[in-house]
Write an enzyme that holds these catalytic residues in place. Structure first.
Site, PDB file in Angstrom:
ATOM      1  N   ASP A   1      63.261  -8.025  -4.217  1.00  0.00           N
ATOM      2  CA  ASP A   1      64.345  -8.301  -3.283  1.00  0.00           C
ATOM      3  C   ASP A   1      64.756  -9.760  -3.452  1.00  0.00           C
ATOM      4  OD1 ASP A   1      65.193  -6.494  -0.554  1.00  0.00           O
ATOM      5  OD2 ASP A   1      65.861  -8.595  -0.593  1.00  0.00           O
TER       6      ASP A   1
ATOM      7  N   TYR B   1      82.885  -0.238  -2.018  1.00  0.00           N
ATOM      8  CA  TYR B   1      81.577   0.385  -1.858  1.00  0.00           C
ATOM      9  C   TYR B   1      81.567   1.802  -2.442  1.00  0.00           C
ATOM     10  CZ  TYR B   1      77.364   2.162   0.427  1.00  0.00           C
ATOM     11  OH  TYR B   1      76.135   2.733   0.680  1.00  0.00           O
TER      12      TYR B   1
ATOM     13  N   VAL C   1      72.200   7.378   7.800  1.00  0.00           N
ATOM     14  CA  VAL C   1      70.767   7.197   8.015  1.00  0.00           C
ATOM     15  C   VAL C   1      70.564   6.310   9.237  1.00  0.00           C
ATOM     16  CG1 VAL C   1      68.612   6.315   7.031  1.00  0.00           C
ATOM     17  CG2 VAL C   1      70.282   7.459   5.550  1.00  0.00           C
TER      18      VAL C   1
END
Length: 250
Positions: A34, A147, A180
């Site tokens: 990350d 996106y 989600v």
């Protein structure tokens, strides 16, 4: 050291962290990648069989250094989960080239760069690539010109990888999460948005990070040894229903 090793990008939170935790439960070791060093340090603390690697997947030199470091640390890579991504939503007329490139740099270029850098290691283990796209790559939606396009490209990239890397025993598959229930989503989704999603999803609820991780780890496992080139929507049936008319269900 025969334990399998997974490299997971965007591992400091959300689906990446849930996937890391599930790999550990299955006995894998995990390279957690990350670019947010503080979040990565917090997420990796207390987890067994993991090592954190602070790198930005959108920068070629950092990707090469990251993969070298992972291979030196673990000695092998059996699975790569390209999960790192940025979610920048806005009207199409407000999306300038700088904004477009910022999304593409991580969501598409990052997947390409990490995959390319890992091919040699995956050839050695006859390993697996799992790219994380989105339901937005399968169906158009407002505010997602960059996106959604980046995720649609990831879907096609996955198919190209499956077609060319299969001869080396490398499998490539793509998971497309639907809505989600992440902390971020719940913070920014209004009650009206939540209700609309529930109406449009046949299972009538958001998914969980763990549910997406279950699909990812399955595709990386030997149980999916004859599965490649597949695009799997883990979305409660959202994509299958198209626009849908909830009022006509009963």
């Amino acid at each position: 050291m025969s334990e399998k090793v997974a490299l997971v990008t965007g591992a400091a939170r959300g689906i990446g962290l849930a996937t890391t935790q599930l790999f550990i439960e299955h006995g894998w070791r995990v390279a957690m990648v990350d670019r947010d060093g503080d979040a990565l340090s917090d997420a990796s603390t207390g987890l067994n069989k993991v090592s954190p690697f602070e790198y930005d997947v959108s920068i070629p030199s950092q990707v090469d250094a990251m993969v070298d470091s992972v291979r030196q640390t673990f000695g092998r890579i059996d699975a790569v989960v390209n999960n790192a991504g940025v979610a920048d939503f806005g009207p199409i007329e407000d999306t300038g080239f700088d904004r477009w490139r910022e999304v593409m740099a991580t969501n598409l270029d990052g997947v390409f760069l990490v995959s390319q850098a890992c091919i040699s290691a995956l050839r050695d283990t006859r390993g697996a690539l799992v790219n994380i796209a989105s339901i937005s790559g399968l169906r158009a939606s407002t505010l997602r010109v960059a996106y959604g396009t980046s995720k649609a490209a990831v879907i096609q990239l996955t198919k190209q990888q499956a077609a060319e890397l299969g001869e080396y025993g490398i499998r490539a598959n793509c998971v497309c999460p639907g809505p989600v229930r992440t902390k971020l989503a719940m913070a920014v989704h209004s009650p009206e948005i939540i209700a609309s999603y529930h109406d449009a999803i046949p299972l009538n609820r958001y998914g969980t990070e763990r549910e997406i991780a279950e699909v990812i780890t399955f595709l990386c496992s030997d149980k999916a040894s004859y599965v490649t080139g597949q695009i799997i929507a883990s979305d409660g049936g959202f994509e299958s229903t198209g626009v849908g008319l909830p009022a006509l269900r009963t």
